[in-house]
Write an enzyme that holds these catalytic residues in place. Structure first.
Site, PDB file in Angstrom:
ATOM      1  N   ILE A 123       6.205 -31.233 -32.435  1.00  0.00           N
ATOM      2  CA  ILE A 123       5.948 -30.155 -31.298  1.00  0.00           C
ATOM      3  C   ILE A 123       6.902 -30.573 -30.052  1.00  0.00           C
ATOM      4  O   ILE A 123       7.619 -29.790 -29.606  1.00  0.00           O
ATOM      5  CB  ILE A 123       4.876 -30.225 -30.939  1.00  0.00           C
ATOM      6  CG1 ILE A 123       3.763 -29.787 -31.973  1.00  0.00           C
ATOM      7  CG2 ILE A 123       4.301 -29.235 -29.531  1.00  0.00           C
ATOM      8  CD1 ILE A 123       2.268 -29.692 -31.625  1.00  0.00           C
ATOM      9  N   ARG A 148      -3.102 -33.059 -38.589  1.00  0.00           N
ATOM     10  CA  ARG A 148      -3.898 -32.894 -40.069  1.00  0.00           C
ATOM     11  C   ARG A 148      -2.863 -32.661 -41.187  1.00  0.00           C
ATOM     12  O   ARG A 148      -1.827 -32.203 -40.901  1.00  0.00           O
ATOM     13  CB  ARG A 148      -4.912 -31.802 -40.278  1.00  0.00           C
ATOM     14  CG  ARG A 148      -4.559 -30.328 -39.941  1.00  0.00           C
ATOM     15  CD  ARG A 148      -5.787 -29.543 -40.255  1.00  0.00           C
ATOM     16  NE  ARG A 148      -5.217 -27.977 -39.738  1.00  0.00           N
ATOM     17  CZ  ARG A 148      -5.973 -26.914 -40.227  1.00  0.00           C
ATOM     18  NH1 ARG A 148      -6.976 -27.131 -41.149  1.00  0.00           N
ATOM     19  NH2 ARG A 148      -5.574 -25.948 -39.660  1.00  0.00           N
ATOM     20  N   ALA A 196       5.838 -37.817 -27.603  1.00  0.00           N
ATOM     21  CA  ALA A 196       6.829 -37.064 -27.281  1.00  0.00           C
ATOM     22  C   ALA A 196       8.058 -37.321 -28.301  1.00  0.00           C
ATOM     23  O   ALA A 196       9.093 -36.512 -28.325  1.00  0.00           O
ATOM     24  CB  ALA A 196       7.455 -37.607 -25.936  1.00  0.00           C
ATOM     25  N   HIS A 244     -10.743 -24.096 -31.469  1.00  0.00           N
ATOM     26  CA  HIS A 244      -9.269 -24.017 -31.754  1.00  0.00           C
ATOM     27  C   HIS A 244      -9.654 -24.676 -33.400  1.00  0.00           C
ATOM     28  O   HIS A 244      -9.313 -25.815 -33.693  1.00  0.00           O
ATOM     29  CB  HIS A 244      -8.446 -24.758 -31.388  1.00  0.00           C
ATOM     30  CG  HIS A 244      -6.870 -24.691 -31.979  1.00  0.00           C
ATOM     31  ND1 HIS A 244      -6.230 -23.625 -32.222  1.00  0.00           N
ATOM     32  CD2 HIS A 244      -6.149 -25.879 -32.466  1.00  0.00           C
ATOM     33  CE1 HIS A 244      -4.891 -23.744 -32.889  1.00  0.00           C
ATOM     34  NE2 HIS A 244      -5.254 -25.177 -33.165  1.00  0.00           N
ATOM     35  N   ARG A 265      -9.199 -29.702 -38.845  1.00  0.00           N
ATOM     36  CA  ARG A 265      -8.925 -30.389 -37.685  1.00  0.00           C
ATOM     37  C   ARG A 265      -9.849 -31.257 -37.339  1.00  0.00           C
ATOM     38  O   ARG A 265      -9.438 -32.299 -36.602  1.00  0.00           O
ATOM     39  CB  ARG A 265      -8.561 -29.399 -36.443  1.00  0.00           C
ATOM     40  CG  ARG A 265      -7.181 -28.156 -36.553  1.00  0.00           C
ATOM     41  CD  ARG A 265      -7.101 -27.211 -35.638  1.00  0.00           C
ATOM     42  NE  ARG A 265      -5.989 -26.330 -35.919  1.00  0.00           N
ATOM     43  CZ  ARG A 265      -6.389 -25.137 -36.705  1.00  0.00           C
ATOM     44  NH1 ARG A 265      -7.589 -24.808 -37.020  1.00  0.00           N
ATOM     45  NH2 ARG A 265      -5.673 -24.264 -36.854  1.00  0.00           N
ATOM     46  N   ASP A 277      -3.168 -19.148 -30.956  1.00  0.00           N
ATOM     47  CA  ASP A 277      -3.981 -18.193 -31.664  1.00  0.00           C
ATOM     48  C   ASP A 277      -4.252 -16.976 -31.360  1.00  0.00           C
ATOM     49  O   ASP A 277      -3.972 -15.764 -31.811  1.00  0.00           O
ATOM     50  CB  ASP A 277      -5.569 -18.928 -31.515  1.00  0.00           C
ATOM     51  CG  ASP A 277      -5.623 -20.380 -31.816  1.00  0.00           C
ATOM     52  OD1 ASP A 277      -5.578 -20.663 -33.187  1.00  0.00           O
ATOM     53  OD2 ASP A 277      -5.968 -21.155 -31.107  1.00  0.00           O
TER      54      ASP A 277
HETATM   55  P1  NAD Z   1       3.572 -35.498 -34.979  1.00  0.00           P
HETATM   56  O1  NAD Z   1       2.941 -36.573 -35.770  1.00  0.00           O
HETATM   57  O2  NAD Z   1       4.868 -34.897 -35.252  1.00  0.00           O
HETATM   58  O3  NAD Z   1       3.772 -36.135 -33.650  1.00  0.00           O
HETATM   59  C1  NAD Z   1       2.635 -36.927 -32.936  1.00  0.00           C
HETATM   60  C2  NAD Z   1       3.387 -37.912 -32.126  1.00  0.00           C
HETATM   61  O4  NAD Z   1       2.232 -38.458 -31.279  1.00  0.00           O
HETATM   62  C3  NAD Z   1       3.990 -39.216 -32.842  1.00  0.00           C
HETATM   63  O5  NAD Z   1       5.151 -39.289 -32.434  1.00  0.00           O
HETATM   64  C4  NAD Z   1       2.871 -40.389 -32.803  1.00  0.00           C
HETATM   65  O6  NAD Z   1       3.761 -41.580 -32.332  1.00  0.00           O
HETATM   66  C5  NAD Z   1       2.343 -39.878 -31.216  1.00  0.00           C
HETATM   67  N1  NAD Z   1       1.395 -40.690 -30.632  1.00  0.00           N
HETATM   68  C6  NAD Z   1       0.176 -41.135 -31.601  1.00  0.00           C
HETATM   69  N2  NAD Z   1      -0.578 -41.743 -30.812  1.00  0.00           N
HETATM   70  C7  NAD Z   1      -0.030 -41.613 -29.677  1.00  0.00           C
HETATM   71  C8  NAD Z   1      -0.642 -42.372 -28.240  1.00  0.00           C
HETATM   72  N3  NAD Z   1      -1.686 -43.301 -28.285  1.00  0.00           N
HETATM   73  N4  NAD Z   1       0.045 -42.034 -27.372  1.00  0.00           N
HETATM   74  C9  NAD Z   1       1.117 -41.228 -27.410  1.00  0.00           C
HETATM   75  N5  NAD Z   1       1.802 -40.836 -28.480  1.00  0.00           N
HETATM   76  C10 NAD Z   1       1.116 -41.025 -29.471  1.00  0.00           C
HETATM   77  O7  NAD Z   1       2.500 -34.273 -34.711  1.00  0.00           O
HETATM   78  P2  NAD Z   1       2.653 -32.877 -34.057  1.00  0.00           P
HETATM   79  O8  NAD Z   1       3.059 -32.001 -34.925  1.00  0.00           O
HETATM   80  O9  NAD Z   1       3.670 -32.911 -32.878  1.00  0.00           O
HETATM   81  O10 NAD Z   1       1.402 -32.645 -33.716  1.00  0.00           O
HETATM   82  C11 NAD Z   1       0.731 -33.259 -32.557  1.00  0.00           C
HETATM   83  C12 NAD Z   1      -0.880 -32.763 -32.397  1.00  0.00           C
HETATM   84  O11 NAD Z   1      -0.872 -31.499 -31.951  1.00  0.00           O
HETATM   85  C13 NAD Z   1      -1.548 -32.963 -33.818  1.00  0.00           C
HETATM   86  O12 NAD Z   1      -2.770 -33.515 -33.650  1.00  0.00           O
HETATM   87  C14 NAD Z   1      -1.636 -31.640 -34.154  1.00  0.00           C
HETATM   88  O13 NAD Z   1      -2.539 -31.237 -34.976  1.00  0.00           O
HETATM   89  C15 NAD Z   1      -1.779 -30.799 -32.623  1.00  0.00           C
HETATM   90  N6  NAD Z   1      -1.552 -29.254 -32.835  1.00  0.00           N
HETATM   91  C16 NAD Z   1      -2.403 -28.719 -32.057  1.00  0.00           C
HETATM   92  C17 NAD Z   1      -2.094 -27.161 -31.932  1.00  0.00           C
HETATM   93  C18 NAD Z   1      -2.785 -26.358 -30.979  1.00  0.00           C
HETATM   94  O14 NAD Z   1      -2.619 -25.088 -30.987  1.00  0.00           O
HETATM   95  N7  NAD Z   1      -3.739 -26.945 -30.239  1.00  0.00           N
HETATM   96  C19 NAD Z   1      -0.875 -26.588 -32.512  1.00  0.00           C
HETATM   97  C20 NAD Z   1      -0.040 -27.560 -33.427  1.00  0.00           C
HETATM   98  C21 NAD Z   1      -0.366 -28.762 -33.406  1.00  0.00           C
HETATM   99  C1  LMR Z   2      -2.302 -24.916 -35.680  1.00  0.00           C
HETATM  100  O1  LMR Z   2      -2.991 -24.321 -35.516  1.00  0.00           O
HETATM  101  O2  LMR Z   2      -1.235 -24.545 -36.264  1.00  0.00           O
HETATM  102  C2  LMR Z   2      -2.442 -26.376 -35.366  1.00  0.00           C
HETATM  103  O3  LMR Z   2      -3.794 -26.658 -34.753  1.00  0.00           O
HETATM  104  C3  LMR Z   2      -2.032 -27.394 -36.439  1.00  0.00           C
HETATM  105  C4  LMR Z   2      -3.256 -27.437 -37.605  1.00  0.00           C
HETATM  106  O4  LMR Z   2      -3.788 -28.512 -37.828  1.00  0.00           O
HETATM  107  O5  LMR Z   2      -3.597 -26.423 -37.966  1.00  0.00           O
END
Ligand code: NAD
Ligand code: LMR
Length: 321
Positions: A15, A91, A11, A186, A97, A158
């Site tokens: 994101i 990443r 949180a 993904h 990923r 996507d």
């Molecule tokens: P970020 O680094 O800004 O935030 C991640 C947060 O997770 C940090 O605040 C961190 O402290 C916290 N965290 C780490 N370990 C934790 C735990 N054990 N318990 C609770 N919190 C924990 O990253 P972000 O940009 O918010 O992205 C988060 C994830 O979402 C990444 O893995 C990113 O690749 C993924 N993502 C997925 C999609 C999708 O379409 N599926 C899209 C965008 C990003």
């Molecule tokens: C995305 O598709 O934007 C996320 O999964 C973040 C990434 O690592 O590409």
């Protein structure tokens, strides 16, 4: 008054900073007046979470009943109706990923065990943290109490990307594009499939060279392109897609949707993978759309994505009881 408990992990991250305000501005949950929002992040992030809580309070959202911040996953998940699992390492430039797989697998296994202990079988879980499908698989395997269909992984980003790219190619509005499918993982092996797409009920007709030379690779690599330009992975668009994902799960959709779900032999895909398939979604339930036409080139690409997910499943087998 109807109140849902919603928990967001990660949180304090990027994101969540978009997602929380989007959700509170207009709740996507069906028949819900307010939410009890619980924000989970690691101990080190508690100060920053406190600042975030101040900001949320300062918005005076009428949709918020209570807010809690915590580093204790048991407290966070206890009795949650919805859990949005964003907490994971993202990443950076030059990574795939799947390079995150072993860093994040442990988080998902231990959080799944807690969820299984403290949640009810009606809890819904959306997995966002990457590699999202394999993390969702770990989560599914480690939450025997929660039905597989309650766990979905985010592929909506996507699908939104694919619709937007096609709309711009055809010079149409995104809402005019129907039946866009994303198959598979993904990742860069995902298969955006526009062969069933319709614009105003007419099947879309674009050149094969554009489909395989531009459209598919552009959607597959969009996440990486954003990291290249922004220096950070997508956040606001991911939050927007999570919002859409919750909204369609709760309220249904007239569209073909693509979410990552647990396979059970549909379209000849190996059972027991979290895989994006075309779905029709009505309030609180979904069905795989049967008999979609798949041409041989798309079928070959789908097999590649399946192969990648099998490889990921093999890498995390120690996390799958
Ligand atoms: P970020 O680094 O800004 O935030 C991640 C947060 O997770 C940090 O605040 C961190 O402290 C916290 N965290 C780490 N370990 C934790 C735990 N054990 N318990 C609770 N919190 C924990 O990253 P972000 O940009 O918010 O992205 C988060 C994830 O979402 C990444 O893995 C990113 O690749 C993924 N993502 C997925 C999609 C999708 O379409 N599926 C899209 C965008 C990003
Ligand atoms: C995305 O598709 O934007 C996320 O999964 C973040 C990434 O690592 O590409």
């Amino acid at each position: 008054m109807s109140i849902k408990k919603v928990t967001i992990t990660g949180a304090a991250g990027n994101i969540a900073y978009s997602l929380i305000f989007r959700i509170l501005s207009k709740l996507p949950f069906k028949a819900t007046d307010k939410i009890n929002l619980t924000l989970l992040d690691i101990e080190l992030s508690q100060k920053s979470l406190t600042g975030l809580r101040f900001e949320i309070e300062d918005c005076a959202f009428s949709t918020l009943n209570k807010i809690a911040i915590t580093a204790d996953s048991e407290k966070a998940f206890d009795d949650s109706d919805y859990i949005i699992m964003v907490g994971a390492k993202p990443r950076s430039k030059g990574m795939e990923r799947s390079d995150l797989i072993l860093d994040n697998a442990g988080i998902f296994k231990s959080q799944a065990e807690t969820i299984n202990n403290v949640c009810s079988s009606s809890t819904k879980i959306i997995v966002v943290g990457n590699p999202a499908n394999t993390n969702a698989l770990i989560l599914n395997y480690n939450t025997p109490k929660i039905p597989n269909e309650n766990v979905t992984s985010l592929m909506k980003l996507d699908q939104n990307r694919a619709k937007s790219i096609l709309a711009s190619k055809l010079d149409k509005q995104v809402e005019e594009i129907h039946q866009m499918i994303i198959w598979g993982n993904h990742s860069t092996t995902q298969v955006p499939d526009l062969y069933n797409c319709k614009v105003k009920s007419l099947i879309v007709d674009v050149e094969e060279s554009w489909i395989y030379g531009t459209f598919i690779p552009k959607v597959q690599k969009r996440g990486g392109e954003i990291i290249e330009f922004r220096g950070l992975s997508s956040a606001a668009s991911a939050a927007s897609a999570i919002y859409d994902h919750i909204n369609i799960l709760e309220n249904g959709s007239d569209e073909w949707e693509s979410l990552g779900i647990m396979t059970s032999g549909e379209y000849d895909i190996t059972e027991g993978l979290m895989f994006s398939l075309p779905l029709s979604i009505s309030e609180n339930s979904y069905k795989v759309i049967p008999d979609v036409n798949i041409n041989s080139k798309i079928a070959d690409l789908i097999k590649l994505s399946e192969k990648e997910l099998l490889k990921e499943r093999d890498i995390v087998k120690q996390y799958l009881p």
